[in-house]
Design an enzyme around this catalytic site. Sequence first.
Site, short mmCIF file in Angstrom:
data_model
loop_
_atom_site.label_atom_id
_atom_site.label_comp_id
_atom_site.label_asym_id
_atom_site.label_seq_id
_atom_site.Cartn_x
_atom_site.Cartn_y
_atom_site.Cartn_z
N SER A 199 14.76 21.99 -15.10
CA SER A 199 13.57 22.79 -15.37
C SER A 199 14.01 24.14 -15.87
O SER A 199 15.04 24.68 -15.44
CB SER A 199 12.76 22.94 -14.09
OG SER A 199 11.95 24.09 -14.18
N GLU A 251 9.48 8.79 -16.62
CA GLU A 251 8.09 9.22 -16.81
C GLU A 251 7.58 8.83 -18.19
O GLU A 251 6.43 8.43 -18.36
CB GLU A 251 7.98 10.74 -16.61
CG GLU A 251 8.26 11.17 -15.16
CD GLU A 251 8.37 12.68 -15.05
OE1 GLU A 251 7.40 13.37 -15.39
OE2 GLU A 251 9.44 13.15 -14.63
N HIS A 285 0.83 -1.22 0.00
CA HIS A 285 0.00 0.00 0.00
C HIS A 285 0.86 1.26 0.00
O HIS A 285 0.42 2.32 0.43
CB HIS A 285 -0.95 0.05 1.21
CG HIS A 285 -1.66 -1.24 1.47
ND1 HIS A 285 -2.89 -1.53 0.93
CD2 HIS A 285 -1.30 -2.32 2.20
CE1 HIS A 285 -3.27 -2.75 1.33
NE2 HIS A 285 -2.31 -3.25 2.10
N LYS A 304 15.54 21.64 -9.89
CA LYS A 304 14.91 20.42 -10.37
C LYS A 304 15.86 19.47 -11.08
O LYS A 304 16.73 19.87 -11.83
CB LYS A 304 13.78 20.78 -11.35
CG LYS A 304 12.61 21.46 -10.67
CD LYS A 304 11.80 20.49 -9.85
CE LYS A 304 10.81 19.81 -10.72
NZ LYS A 304 9.44 19.97 -10.41
#
Length: 466
Positions: free
Chosen positions: A285, A298, A164, A291
Amino acid sequence: MVDDTGKAGHSLWGGRFSAKPADLMQAINVSIGFDKRLSSEDLAGSRAHAAMLAAAGIIPAADEAAIQGGLDTIDGEISAGTFPFRDAFEDIHMNVEARLSELIGPASGRLHTARSRNDQVALDFRLWVRAACDRTEAQLRGLQAALVEKADRHAGTLMPGFTHLQSAQPVTFGHHLMAYVEMFGRDASRFQDARARMNECPLGAAALAGTSFPIDRVATARALGFDRPTANSLDSVSARDYAQEALSAATICATHLSRLAEEIVLWTTSQFGFVKLSDAYTTGSSIMPQKRNADAAELVRAKASRILGSLVSLSGVMKGLPLAYGKDMQEDKVPTFEAFDALGLSLAAMTGMIDDLAAQEAAMAAAAGSGHATATDLADWLVRTLGMPFREAHHVAGSAVKRADELDCGLADLAIADLQRLEPRITMDIYAVLTPEASVASRDSYGGTAPVRVREQVSRWKDLLK
Ligand code: ARG
């Protein structure tokens, strides 16, 4: 011979036509833009077919020689990028035949004896999908090897195991990586299974019913690396289930990749901080200087969706189609090409990321010890040492977690007096099982996370992947 002005109808099937197709007809019908990717399969099929026709005495040997010479020239033109792919000739099959006619003249007209574009495309596509399965399997083995290598190095590196996405029990990073080795192993075997089932040659089914010429289907099957010819001509030109099956295997594989990709995304956040990717696999970024995004992960995560879409797309095309060939089936190629392009890129990027990533052992170990991840070990100790039934032990361990939360500390930080208040028979020995190291070492059942078991699996896979 060949006339692509279409004045007297289409040059390759224009006998009964007196006008050329409407522009829109051509626009919807044309497939050369994508089926040019079947060029080498188409040439291989034509070479095998021509050789068989000559060997069986169906066409003269001299014409066969001219055809083979012309096909060699075309092969060279395609490799050199000089082959004239023309929309007027609709697809790869007719583009090759039209060019052959330009190159060698009338002998080219004999190549299509005992053959139809229906069995031709069935063959070309099957060859392409078969090669895609082989390529994918090889890439999967490479990814597995990269994972096994990392797992070997981290067979004893602690990390929290989750259920979980909540801290559950400590595991080792090596064990976690080896879980994916198992998944990718099953994926590779799915591609092998699909390949074995699809490895029958449809060439010779002709349009749908077979042919009256004395062809040798075993010879062409063998020449093209198939185990045998397909046994039913209608099925031969109608079947695309091999592509559906390959796309199913691709979808399952992409699903596995997406799960690993998601974990890499999570692990590389500053909140987790479990792994670092180098600059090679990170993007910045344009506005936020701090970043470091795991964009490749992704994108692997997202491509799984497109691969699933391809399976759905092809399955939709095939659903409810009456036998035998229907032009609908021309729509089999784009989704299949797209899916295997995406999968090939995903596997390569994932292998690169696995090689690249650096485990942050201190952060992982700290997280492994938090969240009362050894509560099960405490309960197991009560069962093993005091003979307590597990349900009762679970209750005592739960009370210990509650007490630790009240005191804002870990289970291993509870004083013996605190523990004995919950169960008087607890001794100092219990502390030995409350560390994550002891916890993972104790889980030495076959397939468990104990470093000895992880190393056992690492060496099994190193042998298998040799
Ligand atoms: N371009 C076609 C395809 O991809 C080839 C087969 C065409 N057959 C036909 N009878 N029109 O399916």
